[in-house]
Design a protein around this motif. Structure first.
Motif, PDB file in Angstrom:
ATOM      1  N   ALA A 151       0.841  -1.196   0.000  1.00  0.00           N
ATOM      2  CA  ALA A 151       0.000   0.000   0.000  1.00  0.00           C
ATOM      3  C   ALA A 151       0.876   1.246   0.000  1.00  0.00           C
ATOM      4  O   ALA A 151       2.057   1.223   0.353  1.00  0.00           O
ATOM      5  N   GLY A 153      -7.814   4.929  -1.994  1.00  0.00           N
ATOM      6  CA  GLY A 153      -7.358   3.950  -2.983  1.00  0.00           C
ATOM      7  C   GLY A 153      -8.014   4.155  -4.331  1.00  0.00           C
ATOM      8  O   GLY A 153      -7.365   4.032  -5.385  1.00  0.00           O
ATOM      9  N   GLU A 178      -5.726  -1.709  -2.861  1.00  0.00           N
ATOM     10  CA  GLU A 178      -5.467  -0.959  -1.638  1.00  0.00           C
ATOM     11  C   GLU A 178      -6.774  -0.504  -0.988  1.00  0.00           C
ATOM     12  O   GLU A 178      -6.925  -0.549   0.240  1.00  0.00           O
TER      13      GLU A 178
END
Length: 213
Positions: free
Chosen positions: A15, A130, A155
């Motif tokens: 991430a 995300g 993510e």
């Protein structure tokens, strides 16, 4: 970002900075949730066990402060006070101490409520971030292929999963442990009623003997 696995560790490591910050907060919240759940279960079991034991004639144990408060309140008489009024006074003092004991034992429940309410929104923030990352990648590369969109979407979904992993146990723990504390409070209330009756009865006998003398 390479997502060769859907394990929580892989999702966290791949991430971005914001996603990692969100997931780290949710991991800490999840760990704290389980600590509070264990503390709550232990506390309610101790109180319930002590209430059952003392009502069966065993030692007061954890409820000793309640018993001590009742004995102290019953050791003196107020002018013009009847036995019924004295019993109510002793029971009220014991109940006050019992509520303080239960409030102290329930200290972690409000935190569980906060986690169960806030964690999904923190995860939602990670989800939105995300998705924004995915759109930024599309705009930068001028390509809408899955390879461009997938990292940001992964993510986002990982942040959602982390949020639910923290919120679901917190919500279940809050409701179940709260109900258990309510039952334990009823047991303590029954003990207070029985003990207040016993204390006033014990102190009433010497008073009658003094009046007869």
């Amino acid at each position: 970002m390479e997502y060769s696995s859907i394990s929580p560790v892989t999702m966290f490591m791949n991430a971005g900075p914001v996603g990692k910050a969100v997931m780290a907060m949710l991991i800490l919240a999840s760990v704290w949730t389980w600590v509070l759940i264990v503390e709550g279960i232990v506390a309610v079991l101790r109180i319930s066990r002590a209430a059952r034991s003392v009502r069966a004639g065993g030692p007061a144990g954890l409820l000793a402060p309640i018993e001590a408060a009742g004995e102290h309140a019953g050791s003196f008489d107020l002018p013009g006070e009847s036995i019924g009024e004295k019993r109510e006074r002793v029971a009220e003092i014991m109940s006050r101490v019992g509520r303080e004991l239960l409030t102290h034992a329930e200290g972690g429940l409000p935190n569980l409520a906060v986690i169960s309410s806030v964690a999904p929104f923190v995860g939602l923030f990670g989800t939105v971030w995300g998705i924004m990352t995915s759109f930024a990648g599309i705009a930068q590369s001028q390509d809408t292929s899955l390879a461009v969109v997938a990292p940001g979407i992964a993510e986002a979904l990982a942040a959602t999963a982390y949020g639910l992993a923290a919120a679901i146990p917190a919500s279940v723990g809050y409701n179940r442990i709260g109900a258990a504390f309510a039952r334990a409070g009823q047991q303590v209330a029954h003990y207070v009623e029985d003990k207040a009756l016993a204390i006033t009865s014990e102190h009433a006998v010497p008073a009658r003997q003094r009046e007869a003398a």
